[in-house]
Scaffold this motif. Structure first.
Motif, PDB file in Angstrom:
ATOM      1  N   SER A   5       0.843  -1.181   0.000  1.00 14.51           N
ATOM      2  CA  SER A   5       0.000   0.000   0.000  1.00 14.51           C
ATOM      3  C   SER A   5       0.883   1.236   0.000  1.00 14.51           C
ATOM      4  CB  SER A   5      -0.903   0.000   1.229  1.00 14.51           C
ATOM      5  OG  SER A   5      -1.693   1.166   1.223  1.00 14.51           O
ATOM      6  N   TYR A   6       0.334   2.338  -0.459  1.00 12.42           N
ATOM      7  CA  TYR A   6       1.053   3.600  -0.431  1.00 12.42           C
ATOM      8  C   TYR A   6       0.037   4.733  -0.373  1.00 12.42           C
ATOM      9  CZ  TYR A   6      -0.214   3.703  -5.356  1.00 12.42           C
ATOM     10  OH  TYR A   6      -0.911   3.688  -6.527  1.00 12.42           O
ATOM     11  N   ASN A   7       0.487   5.903   0.057  1.00 11.84           N
ATOM     12  CA  ASN A   7      -0.367   7.085   0.145  1.00 11.84           C
ATOM     13  C   ASN A   7       0.380   8.278  -0.422  1.00 11.84           C
ATOM     14  OD1 ASN A   7      -2.236   5.535   1.477  1.00 11.84           O
ATOM     15  ND2 ASN A   7      -1.638   6.219   3.494  1.00 11.84           N
ATOM     16  N   VAL A   8      -0.364   9.233  -0.929  1.00  8.72           N
ATOM     17  CA  VAL A   8       0.191  10.488  -1.411  1.00  8.72           C
ATOM     18  C   VAL A   8      -0.634  11.589  -0.765  1.00  8.72           C
ATOM     19  CG1 VAL A   8       0.611  11.933  -3.420  1.00  8.72           C
ATOM     20  CG2 VAL A   8       0.853   9.455  -3.610  1.00  8.72           C
ATOM     21  N   GLY A   9       0.024  12.515  -0.109  1.00 13.03           N
ATOM     22  CA  GLY A   9      -0.729  13.568   0.551  1.00 13.03           C
ATOM     23  C   GLY A   9       0.090  14.811   0.808  1.00 13.03           C
ATOM     24  N   TYR A  10      -0.575  15.811   1.351  1.00 12.92           N
ATOM     25  CA  TYR A  10       0.103  17.058   1.687  1.00 12.92           C
ATOM     26  C   TYR A  10      -0.545  17.692   2.910  1.00 12.92           C
ATOM     27  CZ  TYR A  10      -3.875  19.472  -0.408  1.00 12.92           C
ATOM     28  OH  TYR A  10      -5.126  19.923  -0.697  1.00 12.92           O
ATOM     29  N   THR A  11       0.204  18.543   3.590  1.00  9.52           N
ATOM     30  CA  THR A  11      -0.280  19.361   4.698  1.00  9.52           C
ATOM     31  C   THR A  11       0.433  20.700   4.598  1.00  9.52           C
ATOM     32  OG1 THR A  11      -0.543  17.421   6.101  1.00  9.52           O
ATOM     33  CG2 THR A  11      -0.479  19.547   7.210  1.00  9.52           C
ATOM     34  N   GLN A  71      -7.858  22.963   0.562  1.00  9.58           N
ATOM     35  CA  GLN A  71      -7.927  22.493   1.938  1.00  9.58           C
ATOM     36  C   GLN A  71      -6.522  22.453   2.518  1.00  9.58           C
ATOM     37  OE1 GLN A  71      -9.839  18.692   1.897  1.00  9.58           O
ATOM     38  NE2 GLN A  71     -11.827  19.524   1.364  1.00  9.58           N
ATOM     39  N   ARG A  72      -6.454  22.472   3.820  1.00  9.43           N
ATOM     40  CA  ARG A  72      -5.165  22.456   4.503  1.00  9.43           C
ATOM     41  C   ARG A  72      -4.450  21.118   4.357  1.00  9.43           C
ATOM     42  NH1 ARG A  72      -4.079  23.087  10.553  1.00  9.43           N
ATOM     43  NH2 ARG A  72      -1.873  23.335  10.324  1.00  9.43           N
ATOM     44  N   THR A  73      -5.215  20.043   4.266  1.00 12.54           N
ATOM     45  CA  THR A  73      -4.647  18.713   4.060  1.00 12.54           C
ATOM     46  C   THR A  73      -5.409  18.034   2.938  1.00 12.54           C
ATOM     47  OG1 THR A  73      -6.118  17.688   5.669  1.00 12.54           O
ATOM     48  CG2 THR A  73      -3.994  18.437   6.493  1.00 12.54           C
ATOM     49  N   GLY A  74      -4.746  17.120   2.277  1.00 12.67           N
ATOM     50  CA  GLY A  74      -5.405  16.405   1.208  1.00 12.67           C
ATOM     51  C   GLY A  74      -4.485  15.375   0.599  1.00 12.67           C
ATOM     52  N   GLY A  75      -4.981  14.713  -0.415  1.00 13.67           N
ATOM     53  CA  GLY A  75      -4.180  13.719  -1.102  1.00 13.67           C
ATOM     54  C   GLY A  75      -5.024  12.555  -1.553  1.00 13.67           C
ATOM     55  N   ILE A  76      -4.346  11.453  -1.840  1.00 11.04           N
ATOM     56  CA  ILE A  76      -4.992  10.214  -2.259  1.00 11.04           C
ATOM     57  C   ILE A  76      -4.815   9.226  -1.113  1.00 11.04           C
ATOM     58  CG2 ILE A  76      -5.055   8.396  -3.988  1.00 11.04           C
ATOM     59  CD1 ILE A  76      -3.566  10.348  -5.858  1.00 11.04           C
ATOM     60  N   PRO A  77      -5.849   8.999  -0.302  1.00  8.86           N
ATOM     61  CA  PRO A  77      -5.667   8.180   0.900  1.00  8.86           C
ATOM     62  C   PRO A  77      -5.440   6.695   0.640  1.00  8.86           C
ATOM     63  CG  PRO A  77      -7.944   8.828   0.675  1.00  8.86           C
ATOM     64  CD  PRO A  77      -7.186   9.512  -0.413  1.00  8.86           C
ATOM     65  N   ASN A  78      -6.189   6.086  -0.254  1.00 13.99           N
ATOM     66  CA  ASN A  78      -6.067   4.646  -0.485  1.00 13.99           C
ATOM     67  C   ASN A  78      -6.204   4.337  -1.959  1.00 13.99           C
ATOM     68  OD1 ASN A  78      -5.807   3.776   2.240  1.00 13.99           O
ATOM     69  ND2 ASN A  78      -7.953   4.271   2.534  1.00 13.99           N
ATOM     70  N   PRO A  79      -5.124   4.471  -2.722  1.00 12.29           N
ATOM     71  CA  PRO A  79      -5.215   4.124  -4.135  1.00 12.29           C
ATOM     72  C   PRO A  79      -5.466   2.630  -4.313  1.00 12.29           C
ATOM     73  CG  PRO A  79      -3.048   5.014  -3.582  1.00 12.29           C
ATOM     74  CD  PRO A  79      -3.844   4.941  -2.326  1.00 12.29           C
ATOM     75  N   PRO A  80      -6.033   2.234  -5.440  1.00 15.46           N
ATOM     76  CA  PRO A  80      -6.290   0.802  -5.639  1.00 15.46           C
ATOM     77  C   PRO A  80      -5.003  -0.013  -5.622  1.00 15.46           C
ATOM     78  CG  PRO A  80      -6.710   2.065  -7.648  1.00 15.46           C
ATOM     79  CD  PRO A  80      -6.431   3.048  -6.563  1.00 15.46           C
TER      80      PRO A  80
END
Length: 57
Positions: A2-8, A30-39
């Protein structure tokens, strides 16, 4: 696997960016965001591995 991509970003940066976005009528960020659970069902690599024939004397 698994992997995640995000920002704050800091709150003050969010406010400044959103101020300028409002001037242009754009959607605020938004202050935070990203791709929480890619397939994770896709293959990591699409290639098939082929072993070379063994050399025998």
């Amino acid at each position: 696997m698994s992997y995640n991509v995000g920002y704050t970003i800091p709150a003050i940066v969010e406010k400044v960016i959103n101020f300028f976005l409002r001037v242009f009528g754009a959607k605020p960020i938004q202050r935070t965001g990203g791709i929480p659970n890619p397939p994770t069902t896709e293959k990591l690599f699409g290639a098939t591995q082929y072993d070379p024939p063994s050399c025998t004397s």
